[in-house]
Design a protein around this motif. Sequence first.
Motif, PDB file in Angstrom:
ATOM      1  N   VAL A  56       0.860  -1.179   0.000  1.00 35.58           N
ATOM      2  CA  VAL A  56       0.000   0.000   0.000  1.00 35.58           C
ATOM      3  C   VAL A  56       0.895   1.227   0.000  1.00 35.58           C
ATOM      4  O   VAL A  56       1.885   1.276   0.717  1.00 35.58           O
ATOM      5  CB  VAL A  56      -0.916   0.016   1.246  1.00 35.58           C
ATOM      6  N   GLY A  57       0.549   2.212  -0.808  1.00 35.41           N
ATOM      7  CA  GLY A  57       1.324   3.439  -0.855  1.00 35.41           C
ATOM      8  C   GLY A  57       0.479   4.599  -1.330  1.00 35.41           C
ATOM      9  O   GLY A  57      -0.644   4.411  -1.807  1.00 35.41           O
ATOM     10  N   ALA A  58       1.026   5.786  -1.222  1.00 30.15           N
ATOM     11  CA  ALA A  58       0.325   6.988  -1.681  1.00 30.15           C
ATOM     12  C   ALA A  58       0.332   7.026  -3.206  1.00 30.15           C
ATOM     13  O   ALA A  58       1.366   6.833  -3.835  1.00 30.15           O
ATOM     14  CB  ALA A  58       1.007   8.227  -1.126  1.00 30.15           C
ATOM     15  N   VAL A  59      -0.841   7.283  -3.770  1.00 28.33           N
ATOM     16  CA  VAL A  59      -0.996   7.360  -5.220  1.00 28.33           C
ATOM     17  C   VAL A  59      -1.678   8.684  -5.548  1.00 28.33           C
ATOM     18  O   VAL A  59      -2.728   8.988  -4.984  1.00 28.33           O
ATOM     19  CB  VAL A  59      -1.863   6.182  -5.741  1.00 28.33           C
ATOM     20  N   PRO A  60      -1.086   9.474  -6.448  1.00 29.91           N
ATOM     21  CA  PRO A  60      -1.726  10.730  -6.806  1.00 29.91           C
ATOM     22  C   PRO A  60      -3.121  10.503  -7.400  1.00 29.91           C
ATOM     23  O   PRO A  60      -3.335   9.531  -8.136  1.00 29.91           O
ATOM     24  CB  PRO A  60      -0.794  11.334  -7.865  1.00 29.91           C
ATOM     25  N   ILE A  61      -4.056  11.378  -7.064  1.00 27.83           N
ATOM     26  CA  ILE A  61      -5.419  11.289  -7.585  1.00 27.83           C
ATOM     27  C   ILE A  61      -5.524  12.219  -8.784  1.00 27.83           C
ATOM     28  O   ILE A  61      -5.176  13.395  -8.696  1.00 27.83           O
ATOM     29  CB  ILE A  61      -6.448  11.689  -6.512  1.00 27.83           C
ATOM     30  N   SER A  62      -6.009  11.664  -9.887  1.00 23.38           N
ATOM     31  CA  SER A  62      -6.228  12.520 -11.057  1.00 23.38           C
ATOM     32  C   SER A  62      -7.522  13.282 -10.870  1.00 23.38           C
ATOM     33  O   SER A  62      -8.389  12.907 -10.089  1.00 23.38           O
ATOM     34  CB  SER A  62      -6.281  11.683 -12.334  1.00 23.38           C
ATOM     35  N   LYS A  63      -7.678  14.372 -11.589  1.00 19.40           N
ATOM     36  CA  LYS A  63      -8.891  15.183 -11.474  1.00 19.40           C
ATOM     37  C   LYS A  63     -10.135  14.393 -11.828  1.00 19.40           C
ATOM     38  O   LYS A  63     -11.207  14.647 -11.316  1.00 19.40           O
ATOM     39  CB  LYS A  63      -8.779  16.431 -12.365  1.00 19.40           C
ATOM     40  N   GLU A  64      -9.998  13.395 -12.683  1.00 17.80           N
ATOM     41  CA  GLU A  64     -11.134  12.569 -13.088  1.00 17.80           C
ATOM     42  C   GLU A  64     -11.603  11.661 -11.959  1.00 17.80           C
ATOM     43  O   GLU A  64     -12.742  11.258 -11.916  1.00 17.80           O
ATOM     44  CB  GLU A  64     -10.757  11.729 -14.306  1.00 17.80           C
ATOM     45  N   ASP A  65     -10.704  11.307 -11.012  1.00 20.94           N
ATOM     46  CA  ASP A  65     -11.049  10.415  -9.919  1.00 20.94           C
ATOM     47  C   ASP A  65     -11.721  11.124  -8.750  1.00 20.94           C
ATOM     48  O   ASP A  65     -12.313  10.486  -7.904  1.00 20.94           O
ATOM     49  CB  ASP A  65      -9.784   9.709  -9.391  1.00 20.94           C
TER      50      ASP A  65
END
Length: 72
Positions: A61-70
Amino acid sequence: MEQTTLSKYVKDMRKQYNLTQVELSEKSGVGLRFVRELEQGKQTLRLDKVNQILNLFGSEVGAVPISKEDKP
Protein backbone atom coordinates in the motif's frame (compact mmCIF):
# COMPACT_ATOMS: atom_id res chain seq x y z
CA MET A 1 -19.80 -4.27 2.02
CA GLU A 2 -18.92 -3.04 -1.44
CA GLN A 3 -15.91 -4.58 -3.16
CA THR A 4 -13.08 -2.07 -3.65
CA THR A 5 -10.14 -1.97 -6.06
CA LEU A 6 -7.92 -3.32 -3.28
CA SER A 7 -10.29 -6.11 -2.32
CA LYS A 8 -10.71 -7.13 -5.95
CA TYR A 9 -6.94 -7.11 -6.48
CA VAL A 10 -6.31 -9.34 -3.46
CA LYS A 11 -9.04 -11.78 -4.45
CA ASP A 12 -7.86 -11.90 -8.08
CA MET A 13 -4.22 -12.44 -7.05
CA ARG A 14 -5.19 -15.12 -4.54
CA LYS A 15 -7.04 -17.00 -7.27
CA GLN A 16 -4.19 -16.48 -9.75
CA TYR A 17 -1.85 -18.15 -7.24
CA ASN A 18 -4.46 -20.89 -6.63
CA LEU A 19 -4.71 -20.13 -2.93
CA THR A 20 -7.72 -20.56 -0.69
CA GLN A 21 -8.51 -17.85 1.86
CA VAL A 22 -7.20 -20.20 4.56
CA GLU A 23 -3.91 -20.72 2.70
CA LEU A 24 -3.52 -16.98 2.12
CA SER A 25 -4.07 -16.25 5.80
CA GLU A 26 -1.50 -18.88 6.80
CA LYS A 27 1.14 -17.76 4.28
CA SER A 28 0.75 -14.06 5.11
CA GLY A 29 0.47 -14.49 8.88
CA VAL A 30 -2.90 -12.77 9.25
CA GLY A 31 -6.16 -14.24 10.46
CA LEU A 32 -8.75 -15.80 8.18
CA ARG A 33 -11.33 -13.26 9.32
CA PHE A 34 -9.02 -10.44 8.19
CA VAL A 35 -8.63 -11.99 4.72
CA ARG A 36 -12.40 -12.36 4.39
CA GLU A 37 -13.05 -8.79 5.52
CA LEU A 38 -10.40 -7.45 3.12
CA GLU A 39 -11.87 -9.35 0.17
CA GLN A 40 -15.37 -8.15 1.07
CA GLY A 41 -14.23 -4.51 1.00
CA LYS A 42 -14.27 -3.60 4.69
CA GLN A 43 -13.49 0.12 4.89
CA THR A 44 -11.31 0.08 8.02
CA LEU A 45 -8.35 -2.28 7.99
CA ARG A 46 -4.87 -2.22 9.53
CA LEU A 47 -2.39 -1.22 6.84
CA ASP A 48 0.40 -3.35 8.31
CA LYS A 49 -1.77 -6.44 7.88
CA VAL A 50 -2.85 -5.39 4.39
CA ASN A 51 0.83 -5.06 3.48
CA GLN A 52 1.58 -8.52 4.91
CA ILE A 53 -0.84 -9.93 2.34
CA LEU A 54 0.25 -7.65 -0.51
CA ASN A 55 3.92 -8.52 0.08
CA LEU A 56 3.17 -12.09 -1.01
CA PHE A 57 2.22 -10.66 -4.40
CA GLY A 58 5.15 -8.23 -4.62
CA SER A 59 3.05 -5.16 -3.78
CA GLU A 60 2.42 -2.76 -0.92
CA VAL A 61 0.00 0.00 0.00
CA GLY A 62 1.32 3.44 -0.85
CA ALA A 63 0.32 6.99 -1.68
CA VAL A 64 -1.00 7.36 -5.22
CA PRO A 65 -1.73 10.73 -6.81
CA ILE A 66 -5.42 11.29 -7.58
CA SER A 67 -6.23 12.52 -11.06
CA LYS A 68 -8.89 15.18 -11.47
CA GLU A 69 -11.13 12.57 -13.09
CA ASP A 70 -11.05 10.41 -9.92
CA LYS A 71 -12.17 13.18 -7.56
CA PRO A 72 -15.87 13.23 -6.57
